[in-house]
Write a protein that holds these residues in place. Sequence first.
Motif, PDB file in Angstrom:
ATOM      1  N   LYS A  18       0.815  -1.216   0.000  1.00 55.07           N
ATOM      2  CA  LYS A  18       0.000   0.000   0.000  1.00 55.07           C
ATOM      3  C   LYS A  18       0.852   1.270   0.000  1.00 55.07           C
ATOM      4  CE  LYS A  18      -4.061   2.140   0.681  1.00 55.07           C
ATOM      5  NZ  LYS A  18      -5.216   2.027  -0.215  1.00 55.07           N
ATOM      6  N   LYS A  19       2.006   1.199   0.674  1.00 57.70           N
ATOM      7  CA  LYS A  19       2.839   2.389   0.830  1.00 57.70           C
ATOM      8  C   LYS A  19       3.692   2.693  -0.400  1.00 57.70           C
ATOM      9  CE  LYS A  19       3.182   1.734   5.834  1.00 57.70           C
ATOM     10  NZ  LYS A  19       4.107   1.498   6.983  1.00 57.70           N
ATOM     11  N   LYS A  20       3.746   1.737  -1.329  1.00 52.10           N
ATOM     12  CA  LYS A  20       4.625   1.936  -2.482  1.00 52.10           C
ATOM     13  C   LYS A  20       3.915   1.534  -3.771  1.00 52.10           C
ATOM     14  CE  LYS A  20       9.033   0.509  -4.501  1.00 52.10           C
ATOM     15  NZ  LYS A  20      10.136  -0.488  -4.437  1.00 52.10           N
ATOM     16  N   LYS A  21       3.442   2.516  -4.488  1.00 56.95           N
ATOM     17  CA  LYS A  21       2.813   2.255  -5.778  1.00 56.95           C
ATOM     18  C   LYS A  21       3.911   2.065  -6.823  1.00 56.95           C
ATOM     19  CE  LYS A  21      -0.350   4.245  -9.195  1.00 56.95           C
ATOM     20  NZ  LYS A  21      -1.093   5.449  -9.604  1.00 56.95           N
ATOM     21  N   PRO A  22       3.972   0.903  -7.460  1.00 60.02           N
ATOM     22  CA  PRO A  22       5.076   0.644  -8.395  1.00 60.02           C
ATOM     23  C   PRO A  22       4.949   1.411  -9.705  1.00 60.02           C
ATOM     24  CG  PRO A  22       3.562  -1.204  -8.373  1.00 60.02           C
ATOM     25  CD  PRO A  22       3.093  -0.263  -7.303  1.00 60.02           C
ATOM     26  N   ARG A  23       6.096   1.674 -10.298  1.00 62.66           N
ATOM     27  CA  ARG A  23       6.166   2.254 -11.640  1.00 62.66           C
ATOM     28  C   ARG A  23       6.995   1.308 -12.491  1.00 62.66           C
ATOM     29  NH1 ARG A  23       2.392   6.390 -11.604  1.00 62.66           N
ATOM     30  NH2 ARG A  23       2.605   7.606  -9.683  1.00 62.66           N
ATOM     31  N   PHE A  24       6.404   0.802 -13.549  1.00 62.25           N
ATOM     32  CA  PHE A  24       7.104  -0.158 -14.395  1.00 62.25           C
ATOM     33  C   PHE A  24       7.659   0.556 -15.622  1.00 62.25           C
ATOM     34  CE2 PHE A  24       3.958  -2.808 -12.115  1.00 62.25           C
ATOM     35  CZ  PHE A  24       4.828  -3.707 -11.511  1.00 62.25           C
ATOM     36  N   LYS A  25       8.962   0.547 -15.740  1.00 64.11           N
ATOM     37  CA  LYS A  25       9.630   1.243 -16.838  1.00 64.11           C
ATOM     38  C   LYS A  25       9.193   0.668 -18.185  1.00 64.11           C
ATOM     39  CE  LYS A  25      14.220   2.692 -18.410  1.00 64.11           C
ATOM     40  NZ  LYS A  25      15.686   2.609 -18.162  1.00 64.11           N
ATOM     41  N   ASP A  65      -3.991   7.752  -8.941  1.00 59.37           N
ATOM     42  CA  ASP A  65      -3.460   7.677  -7.576  1.00 59.37           C
ATOM     43  C   ASP A  65      -4.597   7.518  -6.572  1.00 59.37           C
ATOM     44  OD1 ASP A  65      -0.868   7.930  -8.464  1.00 59.37           O
ATOM     45  OD2 ASP A  65      -0.780  10.101  -8.159  1.00 59.37           O
ATOM     46  N   GLU A  66      -5.733   8.114  -6.878  1.00 66.54           N
ATOM     47  CA  GLU A  66      -6.890   7.995  -5.986  1.00 66.54           C
ATOM     48  C   GLU A  66      -7.387   6.550  -5.927  1.00 66.54           C
ATOM     49  OE1 GLU A  66     -11.289  10.060  -5.251  1.00 66.54           O
ATOM     50  OE2 GLU A  66     -10.178  10.458  -7.103  1.00 66.54           O
ATOM     51  N   ASP A  67      -7.386   5.875  -7.085  1.00 68.65           N
ATOM     52  CA  ASP A  67      -7.765   4.457  -7.106  1.00 68.65           C
ATOM     53  C   ASP A  67      -6.852   3.648  -6.184  1.00 68.65           C
ATOM     54  OD1 ASP A  67      -9.750   4.929  -8.961  1.00 68.65           O
ATOM     55  OD2 ASP A  67      -8.543   4.300 -10.687  1.00 68.65           O
ATOM     56  N   TRP A  68      -5.565   3.958  -6.242  1.00 70.38           N
ATOM     57  CA  TRP A  68      -4.586   3.240  -5.409  1.00 70.38           C
ATOM     58  C   TRP A  68      -4.852   3.489  -3.925  1.00 70.38           C
ATOM     59  CZ3 TRP A  68      -0.937  -0.411  -6.332  1.00 70.38           C
ATOM     60  CH2 TRP A  68       0.008  -0.654  -5.326  1.00 70.38           C
ATOM     61  N   GLU A  69      -5.099   4.734  -3.579  1.00 69.16           N
ATOM     62  CA  GLU A  69      -5.334   5.086  -2.180  1.00 69.16           C
ATOM     63  C   GLU A  69      -6.614   4.447  -1.652  1.00 69.16           C
ATOM     64  OE1 GLU A  69      -3.317   6.615  -0.117  1.00 69.16           O
ATOM     65  OE2 GLU A  69      -1.857   6.682  -1.752  1.00 69.16           O
ATOM     66  N   ASN A  70      -7.607   4.316  -2.514  1.00 69.31           N
ATOM     67  CA  ASN A  70      -8.899   3.768  -2.087  1.00 69.31           C
ATOM     68  C   ASN A  70      -8.944   2.240  -2.112  1.00 69.31           C
ATOM     69  OD1 ASN A  70      -9.949   6.331  -1.706  1.00 69.31           O
ATOM     70  ND2 ASN A  70     -10.786   6.465  -3.787  1.00 69.31           N
ATOM     71  N   LEU A  71      -7.909   1.632  -2.677  1.00 67.98           N
ATOM     72  CA  LEU A  71      -7.893   0.174  -2.796  1.00 67.98           C
ATOM     73  C   LEU A  71      -7.735  -0.483  -1.428  1.00 67.98           C
ATOM     74  CD1 LEU A  71      -7.822  -2.307  -4.712  1.00 67.98           C
ATOM     75  CD2 LEU A  71      -5.328  -2.074  -4.725  1.00 67.98           C
ATOM     76  N   SER A  72      -8.563  -1.466  -1.176  1.00 67.89           N
ATOM     77  CA  SER A  72      -8.471  -2.231   0.067  1.00 67.89           C
ATOM     78  C   SER A  72      -8.373  -3.705  -0.293  1.00 67.89           C
ATOM     79  CB  SER A  72      -9.709  -1.981   0.937  1.00 67.89           C
ATOM     80  OG  SER A  72      -9.676  -2.781   2.093  1.00 67.89           O
ATOM     81  N   VAL A  73      -7.315  -4.361   0.144  1.00 62.47           N
ATOM     82  CA  VAL A  73      -7.139  -5.777  -0.163  1.00 62.47           C
ATOM     83  C   VAL A  73      -7.025  -6.575   1.132  1.00 62.47           C
ATOM     84  CG1 VAL A  73      -5.982  -5.258  -2.345  1.00 62.47           C
ATOM     85  CG2 VAL A  73      -4.618  -5.642  -0.306  1.00 62.47           C
ATOM     86  N   SER A  74      -7.547  -7.793   1.099  1.00 63.68           N
ATOM     87  CA  SER A  74      -7.504  -8.658   2.280  1.00 63.68           C
ATOM     88  C   SER A  74      -6.672  -9.909   2.026  1.00 63.68           C
ATOM     89  CB  SER A  74      -8.929  -9.059   2.683  1.00 63.68           C
ATOM     90  OG  SER A  74      -9.581  -9.719   1.609  1.00 63.68           O
ATOM     91  N   LYS A  75      -6.063  -9.977   0.831  1.00 62.02           N
ATOM     92  CA  LYS A  75      -5.276 -11.148   0.458  1.00 62.02           C
ATOM     93  C   LYS A  75      -3.923 -10.692  -0.073  1.00 62.02           C
ATOM     94  CE  LYS A  75      -9.618 -13.124  -1.186  1.00 62.02           C
ATOM     95  NZ  LYS A  75     -10.407 -13.471  -2.369  1.00 62.02           N
TER      96      LYS A  75
END
Length: 310
Positions: free
Chosen positions: A132-139, A164-174
Amino acid sequence: MVKETFINIQMKKIIVLGGGWSTEREVSLDSMTQTYKAIKSFHVCTEKKDIKIADDLVSILEEDLENILIFPCLHGKGGGEDGAIQAFLELHKIEYVGSRAKQSSLALDKVKTKKLMDSQGLPVLPQEMYNKKKKPRFKGFNHRLIVKPINEGSSIDTTLIETDEDWENLSVSKKCLVEPYIKGRELTVGVMETGKKIKSLGVIEIKPRKESFYNYKSKYTSGETEYIKKPKNLEISIQTKIKKYALDAHKALGCKSFSRSDFIIDDKNIWYLETNTIPGMTNLSLLPLSAQKAGFGFEKFLMMILSDYE
């Protein structure tokens, strides 16, 4: 040869398993029902069994174990494609159709499978574990991402991240992995194994009508997706390469009887996505369509698979 071998199958009771306790339970029940109906048309002794909990498997031990053949139609993690039920059957020396426990578990793990395919020379997308703390960037890829559970099927809980908002709002349990999103043509091809022969089947194009990718809704809602048996403007050389990759994946994983591998192509590349060891067997499922394109109707396809189990 198939007819001669099938006489031996007619002496056995075939039990088709479905349901399970994974998130793909409803799809599995549909696969079980349609597979059961097809096998029953062969005039063999057959029954279907809904596995709701692990204890339901114990009833199988009451059968004449030397004269039964189990056909699992169980999908996803939790008693399905993860090898759990296969391990139970192997422990009790019960014959069953499809990939073994170890191979099933490996194929369902997307991280391990993609590492294996990379080592075998198949083209795979870069990936990172979800953090969650690190949104990846793929070259070399655009900013959009796909987040998917490591070991679920049917695109369950798979999410497209566009902002970025989608990333912040994403909640995963797996446990999830993150890959670059590829906007391209989604393709799939089945593999059939009978005796010592392994062959790839037909290439099918998957074209969701509304969604941005082939998600759960697109897969199991009638009319949501177009399945194209004769993809337009898809070079024969590309189809040949995809069929080879599907064969390579089947062999590398050590699959048995059948499998189905998924790919996506963009303007320049073919990308391997995953391999399914127990693909869906519903009227919307892709393995039967792939077999049909190769000249095998559903009943004939099943008969050829079963002919391997004397």
